[in-house]
Design an enzyme around this catalytic site. Structure first.
Site: not given
Length: 207
Positions: A16-17, A78, A161, A163, A189-190
């Site tokens: 998925g990423k 990360d 997913f 938090y 953020h990603r």
């Protein structure tokens, strides 16, 4: 992928990423004529121990190890949640805050209990992501993205997913878990970290 098109390896086994990052990086990948693939395309690449104490350190460890193992440029990230009143914790320990890696509900419950007495005006928090590009010759580039908000008192939403259900998005009435995938990718953020890395991708992988 066109015949002979070069590849960039994303240091993840999460399919998925890979799909998400292909979408986020589509414009720059097209410019440098690269195809993004997951590390599962390469047999024998070992998992990397995330022993760093910052997001950048952990992302760099993963990207450098995968670039060396595959002989190809590698991308890694990360990320985690940084809570203001906890001095930036859970931070790099976000996925195992309650002691068991990846137990999202236990992590949520523990964090909410820890800040239960904190008034709303002091519940600031942000998702933070470090994105790193590493080349087989040892060169690296790193960028960071932040997704600011504040902590709710109860989980809300089912789209995300980790938090996501307890981060109320700045300027919105919804949590990250109440956003659609497209909305989240646009401000996450990603997404911000990897879009910031686009200039480095052009500079290091372009013609």
């Amino acid at each position: 992928m066109t015949a002979g098109q070069a590849r960039v390896v994303l240091a993840t086994r999460n399919a998925g990423k890979v799909v998400e990052l292909r979408d986020i990086l589509a414009p720059v990948l097209a410019e440098v004529d690269r195809e993004l693939v997951g590390v599962t395309e390469f047999a024998g690449v070992a998992d990397v121990v995330e022993s760093g104490v910052t997001f950048v350190e952990n992302a760099t460890l993963k990207a450098v190890a995968v670039a060396r193992a595959t002989g190809l440029p590698a991308l890694a990230d990360d990320s985690g949640l940084a809570v203001d009143v906890l001095g930036g914790a859970p931070g790099v320990f976000s996925a195992r805050w309650a002691g068991r890696h990846g137990d999202d509900r236990a992590n949520l419950d523990l964090l909410l209990a820890q800040v239960a007495d904190v008034p709303d005006e002091h519940r600031g928090a942000a998702f933070v992501c470090a994105a790193v590009l590493a080349l087989p010759d040892g060169r690296t580039a790193a960028r960071e993205g932040r997704f600011p908000g504040s902590l709710t008192r109860e989980p809300r939403g089912s789209n995300g997913f980790g938090y996501d259900p307890i981060l109320l998005v700045d300027g919105d009435t919804r949590t990250a878990a109440e956003l659609s995938p497209g909305e989240k990718n646009a401000v996450s953020h990603r997404g911000r970290a990897f879009r910031a890395l686009a200039d480095d991708v052009r500079a290091l992988l372009g013609p």
